[in-house]
Design a protein around this motif. Structure first.
Motif, PDB file in Angstrom:
ATOM      1  N   GLU A  44      -5.298   7.816  -1.451  1.00 48.58           N
ATOM      2  CA  GLU A  44      -5.344   9.271  -1.599  1.00 48.58           C
ATOM      3  C   GLU A  44      -5.763   9.708  -3.002  1.00 48.58           C
ATOM      4  O   GLU A  44      -5.710  10.885  -3.331  1.00 48.58           O
ATOM      5  CB  GLU A  44      -3.998   9.888  -1.209  1.00 48.58           C
ATOM      6  CG  GLU A  44      -2.806   9.223  -1.839  1.00 48.58           C
ATOM      7  CD  GLU A  44      -1.478   9.664  -1.262  1.00 48.58           C
ATOM      8  OE1 GLU A  44      -1.345  10.818  -0.816  1.00 48.58           O
ATOM      9  OE2 GLU A  44      -0.547   8.844  -1.280  1.00 48.58           O
ATOM     10  N   ALA A  45      -6.206   8.772  -3.823  1.00 45.89           N
ATOM     11  CA  ALA A  45      -6.617   9.080  -5.193  1.00 45.89           C
ATOM     12  C   ALA A  45      -7.860   9.978  -5.204  1.00 45.89           C
ATOM     13  O   ALA A  45      -8.776   9.800  -4.408  1.00 45.89           O
ATOM     14  CB  ALA A  45      -6.907   7.798  -5.961  1.00 45.89           C
ATOM     15  N   ASP A  46      -7.860  10.953  -6.099  1.00 41.18           N
ATOM     16  CA  ASP A  46      -8.996  11.866  -6.290  1.00 41.18           C
ATOM     17  C   ASP A  46      -8.912  12.388  -7.719  1.00 41.18           C
ATOM     18  O   ASP A  46      -8.174  13.326  -8.004  1.00 41.18           O
ATOM     19  CB  ASP A  46      -8.938  13.005  -5.278  1.00 41.18           C
ATOM     20  CG  ASP A  46     -10.146  13.925  -5.349  1.00 41.18           C
ATOM     21  OD1 ASP A  46     -10.960  13.790  -6.290  1.00 41.18           O
ATOM     22  OD2 ASP A  46     -10.281  14.784  -4.459  1.00 41.18           O
ATOM     23  N   ALA A  47      -9.662  11.766  -8.611  1.00 38.40           N
ATOM     24  CA  ALA A  47      -9.583  12.104 -10.036  1.00 38.40           C
ATOM     25  C   ALA A  47      -9.914  13.570 -10.295  1.00 38.40           C
ATOM     26  O   ALA A  47      -9.347  14.190 -11.189  1.00 38.40           O
ATOM     27  CB  ALA A  47     -10.514  11.203 -10.839  1.00 38.40           C
ATOM     28  N   GLY A  48     -10.814  14.143  -9.532  1.00 38.52           N
ATOM     29  CA  GLY A  48     -11.185  15.550  -9.705  1.00 38.52           C
ATOM     30  C   GLY A  48     -10.028  16.499  -9.458  1.00 38.52           C
ATOM     31  O   GLY A  48      -9.975  17.589 -10.014  1.00 38.52           O
ATOM     32  N   LEU A  85       0.653  10.555  -9.761  1.00 39.05           N
ATOM     33  CA  LEU A  85       0.470   9.168  -9.334  1.00 39.05           C
ATOM     34  C   LEU A  85       0.686   9.088  -7.819  1.00 39.05           C
ATOM     35  O   LEU A  85       1.780   9.366  -7.334  1.00 39.05           O
ATOM     36  CB  LEU A  85       1.447   8.247 -10.051  1.00 39.05           C
ATOM     37  CG  LEU A  85       1.413   8.284 -11.583  1.00 39.05           C
ATOM     38  CD1 LEU A  85       2.357   7.251 -12.152  1.00 39.05           C
ATOM     39  CD2 LEU A  85       0.025   8.069 -12.105  1.00 39.05           C
ATOM     40  N   VAL A  86      -0.371   8.738  -7.110  1.00 38.24           N
ATOM     41  CA  VAL A  86      -0.335   8.688  -5.646  1.00 38.24           C
ATOM     42  C   VAL A  86      -0.841   7.327  -5.173  1.00 38.24           C
ATOM     43  O   VAL A  86      -1.248   6.495  -5.981  1.00 38.24           O
ATOM     44  CB  VAL A  86      -1.189   9.822  -5.037  1.00 38.24           C
ATOM     45  CG1 VAL A  86      -0.624  11.185  -5.379  1.00 38.24           C
ATOM     46  CG2 VAL A  86      -2.641   9.713  -5.480  1.00 38.24           C
ATOM     47  N   GLY A  87      -0.862   7.127  -3.874  1.00 41.86           N
ATOM     48  CA  GLY A  87      -1.386   5.887  -3.307  1.00 41.86           C
ATOM     49  C   GLY A  87      -2.876   5.754  -3.567  1.00 41.86           C
ATOM     50  O   GLY A  87      -3.587   6.747  -3.723  1.00 41.86           O
ATOM     51  N   ASN A 104       0.860  -1.176   0.000  1.00 43.60           N
ATOM     52  CA  ASN A 104       0.000   0.000   0.000  1.00 43.60           C
ATOM     53  C   ASN A 104       0.903   1.234   0.000  1.00 43.60           C
ATOM     54  O   ASN A 104       1.167   1.812   1.042  1.00 43.60           O
ATOM     55  CB  ASN A 104      -0.908  -0.020   1.235  1.00 43.60           C
ATOM     56  CG  ASN A 104      -1.784   1.203   1.327  1.00 43.60           C
ATOM     57  OD1 ASN A 104      -2.137   1.794   0.324  1.00 43.60           O
ATOM     58  ND2 ASN A 104      -2.125   1.601   2.538  1.00 43.60           N
ATOM     59  N   TYR A 105       1.387   1.608  -1.187  1.00 44.32           N
ATOM     60  CA  TYR A 105       2.235   2.788  -1.294  1.00 44.32           C
ATOM     61  C   TYR A 105       1.409   4.030  -0.986  1.00 44.32           C
ATOM     62  O   TYR A 105       0.242   4.127  -1.363  1.00 44.32           O
ATOM     63  CB  TYR A 105       2.824   2.920  -2.703  1.00 44.32           C
ATOM     64  CG  TYR A 105       3.789   1.818  -3.060  1.00 44.32           C
ATOM     65  CD1 TYR A 105       4.906   1.575  -2.282  1.00 44.32           C
ATOM     66  CD2 TYR A 105       3.580   1.028  -4.173  1.00 44.32           C
ATOM     67  CE1 TYR A 105       5.798   0.564  -2.603  1.00 44.32           C
ATOM     68  CE2 TYR A 105       4.458   0.019  -4.515  1.00 44.32           C
ATOM     69  CZ  TYR A 105       5.569  -0.211  -3.721  1.00 44.32           C
ATOM     70  OH  TYR A 105       6.435  -1.211  -4.044  1.00 44.32           O
ATOM     71  N   ILE A 106       2.041   4.979  -0.315  1.00 40.92           N
ATOM     72  CA  ILE A 106       1.357   6.216   0.038  1.00 40.92           C
ATOM     73  C   ILE A 106       2.406   7.313   0.196  1.00 40.92           C
ATOM     74  O   ILE A 106       3.544   7.037   0.583  1.00 40.92           O
ATOM     75  CB  ILE A 106       0.525   6.022   1.331  1.00 40.92           C
ATOM     76  CG1 ILE A 106      -0.441   7.170   1.547  1.00 40.92           C
ATOM     77  CG2 ILE A 106       1.412   5.796   2.524  1.00 40.92           C
ATOM     78  CD1 ILE A 106      -1.525   6.855   2.575  1.00 40.92           C
ATOM     79  N   LEU A 131      -5.357  13.419  -9.024  1.00 44.62           N
ATOM     80  CA  LEU A 131      -4.583  12.433  -8.270  1.00 44.62           C
ATOM     81  C   LEU A 131      -5.069  11.044  -8.666  1.00 44.62           C
ATOM     82  O   LEU A 131      -6.200  10.671  -8.386  1.00 44.62           O
ATOM     83  CB  LEU A 131      -4.770  12.648  -6.764  1.00 44.62           C
ATOM     84  CG  LEU A 131      -4.398  14.032  -6.229  1.00 44.62           C
ATOM     85  CD1 LEU A 131      -4.753  14.150  -4.751  1.00 44.62           C
ATOM     86  CD2 LEU A 131      -2.926  14.315  -6.444  1.00 44.62           C
ATOM     87  N   VAL A 132      -4.202  10.285  -9.328  1.00 47.52           N
ATOM     88  CA  VAL A 132      -4.564   8.964  -9.840  1.00 47.52           C
ATOM     89  C   VAL A 132      -3.903   7.905  -8.973  1.00 47.52           C
ATOM     90  O   VAL A 132      -2.706   7.979  -8.698  1.00 47.52           O
ATOM     91  CB  VAL A 132      -4.109   8.812 -11.310  1.00 47.52           C
ATOM     92  CG1 VAL A 132      -4.393   7.423 -11.829  1.00 47.52           C
ATOM     93  CG2 VAL A 132      -4.789   9.859 -12.178  1.00 47.52           C
ATOM     94  N   GLY A 133      -4.685   6.923  -8.553  1.00 42.69           N
ATOM     95  CA  GLY A 133      -4.181   5.840  -7.718  1.00 42.69           C
ATOM     96  C   GLY A 133      -3.122   5.017  -8.441  1.00 42.69           C
ATOM     97  O   GLY A 133      -3.220   4.759  -9.645  1.00 42.69           O
ATOM     98  N   TRP A 134      -2.115   4.580  -7.712  1.00 43.29           N
ATOM     99  CA  TRP A 134      -0.974   3.847  -8.249  1.00 43.29           C
ATOM    100  C   TRP A 134      -1.384   2.589  -8.997  1.00 43.29           C
ATOM    101  O   TRP A 134      -0.721   2.162  -9.919  1.00 43.29           O
ATOM    102  CB  TRP A 134      -0.034   3.518  -7.092  1.00 43.29           C
ATOM    103  CG  TRP A 134       1.192   2.754  -7.445  1.00 43.29           C
ATOM    104  CD1 TRP A 134       1.516   1.512  -7.006  1.00 43.29           C
ATOM    105  CD2 TRP A 134       2.277   3.164  -8.293  1.00 43.29           C
ATOM    106  NE1 TRP A 134       2.738   1.134  -7.522  1.00 43.29           N
ATOM    107  CE2 TRP A 134       3.210   2.127  -8.312  1.00 43.29           C
ATOM    108  CE3 TRP A 134       2.531   4.304  -9.033  1.00 43.29           C
ATOM    109  CZ2 TRP A 134       4.390   2.198  -9.047  1.00 43.29           C
ATOM    110  CZ3 TRP A 134       3.699   4.373  -9.755  1.00 43.29           C
ATOM    111  CH2 TRP A 134       4.610   3.331  -9.765  1.00 43.29           C
ATOM    112  N   ASN A 135      -2.490   1.972  -8.632  1.00 47.82           N
ATOM    113  CA  ASN A 135      -2.916   0.730  -9.265  1.00 47.82           C
ATOM    114  C   ASN A 135      -4.035   0.926 -10.285  1.00 47.82           C
ATOM    115  O   ASN A 135      -4.588  -0.057 -10.786  1.00 47.82           O
ATOM    116  CB  ASN A 135      -3.339  -0.289  -8.198  1.00 47.82           C
ATOM    117  CG  ASN A 135      -2.150  -0.747  -7.391  1.00 47.82           C
ATOM    118  OD1 ASN A 135      -1.164  -1.217  -7.944  1.00 47.82           O
ATOM    119  ND2 ASN A 135      -2.204  -0.573  -6.093  1.00 47.82           N
TER     120      ASN A 135
END
Length: 158
Positions: free
Chosen positions: A112-116, A107-109, A5-7, A119-123
């Motif tokens: 903490e992803a929030d497309a708006g 590219l974040v964990g 779980n990268y963050i 911030l795009v989730g690593w996976n």
């Protein structure tokens, strides 16, 4: 959990802050309200008691989830990335699609992803396709709206 779980440090701080607020402030207040409501007699029609117990279960479930995510977290500081010429965790990337529409994302964990906010989730599929790309590389991504091809225009790290 089969993958780490990268963050980012900021993302971990946000999880910890939420946990501390729920555990240190909201939960004790709720327990006090439930205790007060229980002392009022008949609990079967006591709205404060019934709602308080329901809210306490929700809060405890959230605390458990936050605790599990923080234990599994692997904090990575994007500023310490060794290869800043390629897209890795924490990179802020500008991409262009076939119609020359530019988009900047980080590219974040996954927590903490929030497309708006870009911030795009690593996976996420887009992040997986961009991993390891350098400026000028073309990457094909299968998205729900169909397959798209993106070119990496710029890469930056904090």
């Amino acid at each position: 959990m089969d993958r780490p779980n990268y963050i980012t440090p900021a993302g971990y701080a946000a999880l910890k802050s939420e946990y501390d607020a729920l555990f240190g402030t909201e939960r004790p207040q709720l327990v006090e309200t439930i205790s007060w409501a229980a002392g009022n007699g008949d609990r079967s029609e006591n709205g404060d008691y019934i709602y308080g117990r329901k809210r306490l279960r929700e809060l405890d479930r959230r605390l458990g989830w936050l605790s599990k995510r923080m234990k599994a977290a692997k904090v990575i500081d994007p500023a310490r990335q060794e290869d800043k010429g390629r897209v890795w965790f924490g990179a802020t990337v500008t991409i262009a699609d076939e119609d020359d529409n530019h988009r900047t994302l980080t590219l974040v964990g996954d927590d903490e992803a929030d497309a708006g906010k870009g911030l795009v989730g690593w996976n996420a599929p887009l992040a997986r396709a961009l991993r390891g790309a350098a400026i000028g590389d073309l990457r094909r991504v299968a998205l729900p709206a169909g397959e798209r091809e993106y070119e990496v225009m710029a890469i930056a790290y904090p």
